[in-house]
Design a protein around this motif. Sequence first.
Motif, PDB file in Angstrom:
ATOM      1  N   LEU A 199      76.383 -25.148 101.169  1.00  0.00           N
ATOM      2  CA  LEU A 199      77.606 -24.377 101.375  1.00  0.00           C
ATOM      3  C   LEU A 199      77.275 -22.895 101.280  1.00  0.00           C
ATOM      4  O   LEU A 199      76.751 -22.440 100.262  1.00  0.00           O
ATOM      5  N   ALA A 200      77.571 -22.158 102.348  1.00  0.00           N
ATOM      6  CA  ALA A 200      77.368 -20.713 102.351  1.00  0.00           C
ATOM      7  C   ALA A 200      78.676 -20.051 101.944  1.00  0.00           C
ATOM      8  O   ALA A 200      79.733 -20.319 102.539  1.00  0.00           O
ATOM      9  N   ASP A 207      85.907 -22.217 106.485  1.00  0.00           N
ATOM     10  CA  ASP A 207      86.440 -23.255 105.600  1.00  0.00           C
ATOM     11  C   ASP A 207      86.946 -22.617 104.304  1.00  0.00           C
ATOM     12  O   ASP A 207      86.311 -21.726 103.757  1.00  0.00           O
ATOM     13  N   ASP A 208      88.065 -23.111 103.829  1.00  0.00           N
ATOM     14  CA  ASP A 208      88.707 -22.590 102.626  1.00  0.00           C
ATOM     15  C   ASP A 208      88.279 -23.431 101.422  1.00  0.00           C
ATOM     16  O   ASP A 208      88.266 -24.664 101.488  1.00  0.00           O
ATOM     17  N   LEU A 209      87.922 -22.771 100.314  1.00  0.00           N
ATOM     18  CA  LEU A 209      87.470 -23.493  99.128  1.00  0.00           C
ATOM     19  C   LEU A 209      88.540 -24.459  98.623  1.00  0.00           C
ATOM     20  O   LEU A 209      88.231 -25.591  98.227  1.00  0.00           O
ATOM     21  N   LEU A 240      72.593 -21.983 109.016  1.00  0.00           N
ATOM     22  CA  LEU A 240      71.803 -23.022 108.362  1.00  0.00           C
ATOM     23  C   LEU A 240      72.651 -23.935 107.485  1.00  0.00           C
ATOM     24  O   LEU A 240      72.215 -25.030 107.122  1.00  0.00           O
ATOM     25  N   ALA A 241      73.864 -23.494 107.141  1.00  0.00           N
ATOM     26  CA  ALA A 241      74.686 -24.215 106.174  1.00  0.00           C
ATOM     27  C   ALA A 241      75.469 -25.338 106.828  1.00  0.00           C
ATOM     28  O   ALA A 241      75.743 -25.336 108.035  1.00  0.00           O
ATOM     29  N   ASP A 242      75.848 -26.298 105.992  1.00  0.00           N
ATOM     30  CA  ASP A 242      76.725 -27.376 106.463  1.00  0.00           C
ATOM     31  C   ASP A 242      78.157 -26.880 106.610  1.00  0.00           C
ATOM     32  O   ASP A 242      78.923 -27.420 107.411  1.00  0.00           O
ATOM     33  N   ALA A 243      78.539 -25.881 105.840  1.00  0.00           N
ATOM     34  CA  ALA A 243      79.860 -25.272 105.951  1.00  0.00           C
ATOM     35  C   ALA A 243      79.791 -23.854 105.408  1.00  0.00           C
ATOM     36  O   ALA A 243      78.991 -23.563 104.512  1.00  0.00           O
ATOM     37  N   VAL A 244      80.593 -22.967 105.977  1.00  0.00           N
ATOM     38  CA  VAL A 244      80.707 -21.586 105.497  1.00  0.00           C
ATOM     39  C   VAL A 244      82.080 -21.465 104.848  1.00  0.00           C
ATOM     40  O   VAL A 244      83.113 -21.587 105.508  1.00  0.00           O
ATOM     41  N   VAL A 245      82.082 -21.242 103.540  1.00  0.00           N
ATOM     42  CA  VAL A 245      83.299 -21.374 102.739  1.00  0.00           C
ATOM     43  C   VAL A 245      83.735 -20.019 102.195  1.00  0.00           C
ATOM     44  O   VAL A 245      82.920 -19.263 101.666  1.00  0.00           O
ATOM     45  N   ARG A 246      85.014 -19.740 102.300  1.00  0.00           N
ATOM     46  CA  ARG A 246      85.573 -18.521 101.729  1.00  0.00           C
ATOM     47  C   ARG A 246      86.402 -18.873 100.501  1.00  0.00           C
ATOM     48  O   ARG A 246      87.007 -19.946 100.421  1.00  0.00           O
ATOM     49  N   SER A 255      88.968  -8.222  98.341  1.00  0.00           N
ATOM     50  CA  SER A 255      87.894  -9.206  98.267  1.00  0.00           C
ATOM     51  C   SER A 255      87.504  -9.405  96.806  1.00  0.00           C
ATOM     52  O   SER A 255      88.042  -8.753  95.905  1.00  0.00           O
ATOM     53  N   LEU A 256      86.555 -10.302  96.584  1.00  0.00           N
ATOM     54  CA  LEU A 256      85.948 -10.498  95.269  1.00  0.00           C
ATOM     55  C   LEU A 256      84.517 -10.002  95.312  1.00  0.00           C
ATOM     56  O   LEU A 256      83.847 -10.107  96.346  1.00  0.00           O
ATOM     57  N   ASN A 257      84.034  -9.490  94.177  1.00  0.00           N
ATOM     58  CA  ASN A 257      82.624  -9.117  94.172  1.00  0.00           C
ATOM     59  C   ASN A 257      81.758 -10.377  94.107  1.00  0.00           C
ATOM     60  O   ASN A 257      82.254 -11.488  93.888  1.00  0.00           O
ATOM     61  N   LEU A 258      80.461 -10.196  94.323  1.00  0.00           N
ATOM     62  CA  LEU A 258      79.557 -11.330  94.449  1.00  0.00           C
ATOM     63  C   LEU A 258      79.587 -12.240  93.230  1.00  0.00           C
ATOM     64  O   LEU A 258      79.723 -13.466  93.343  1.00  0.00           O
TER      65      LEU A 258
END
Length: 285
Positions: A199-200, A207-209, A240-246, A255-258
């Motif tokens: 998961l990226a 995709d939403d968490l 490369l990821a199976d899903a890109v999740v926000r 936004s949120l920091n890392l």
Amino acid sequence: MSMPSAAAPDLISPRSPRVTAARRLAKRNFRGKERLFLAEGPQAVREAGTRPDTLVELFATVEAAERYADIVGRAREVGARIHLASEQVVADISTTVTPQGLVGVCRFLDTPFEEILAARPRLVAVLAHVRDPGNAGTVLRCADAAGAEAVVLTDASVDLYNPKAVRASVGSLFHLPVAVGVPVERAVAGLKEAGARILAADGAGTDDLDDELDKGTMGGPTAWVFGNEAWGLPEETRALADAVVRVPIHGKAESLNLATAAAVCLYASARAQRASGGCRSVTHS
């Protein structure tokens, strides 16, 4: 740099070769050459003393040696050489503005990536393109707290042993396996082969968490990929990821920091895995 193991109770001179050698470890090239790094403050030194063959030398002011007698005693038990020093000497070695009187010299403790894969971890944090040492250390701390079983730093990420990264980990660096210098493609491919879903984490993810949690897709082995603080993950890494999740933003924050986003993602996985009986408990009595 040869590190003797016998105790040395005499007050060490600021011109001592030991002080000079330790001071040089603030620089990455010297750390890499000697495979040694600095751990500053009582928490880091205490945790370093819990790992075999890690803490090899300890500089302490007289006051700190008395205040943290248990830590100094443990350091002596594991074979570290103890140097009593003036506050100025410890300040010269330290990289902090307000030193806490204890500075340890530790051996590198990164784990070969193959060993991490062989253990088939259920929860992994992959730091890809993370350049800020404070963020790297904080994500490592979050991974440790969430019960992750490994952390991987790619070859495009910051030095794990940067003093700021070590401080930000608040001792977690000594708790779990960490692989360094792994190309992101190899990291993803290896973790996939070991059974992990990739998961990226990206603010622009498709995709939403919350949706992932509601669908029940997060209970299995998972590797989260976290990117650069300023510009996130490059497209080739997201691919490369199976899903890109926000992480959903329910309020008005931009936004949120890392580190905050990483904590949310890792704890979401930990909760889902515990619900399915697959994640070890990290609660201590």
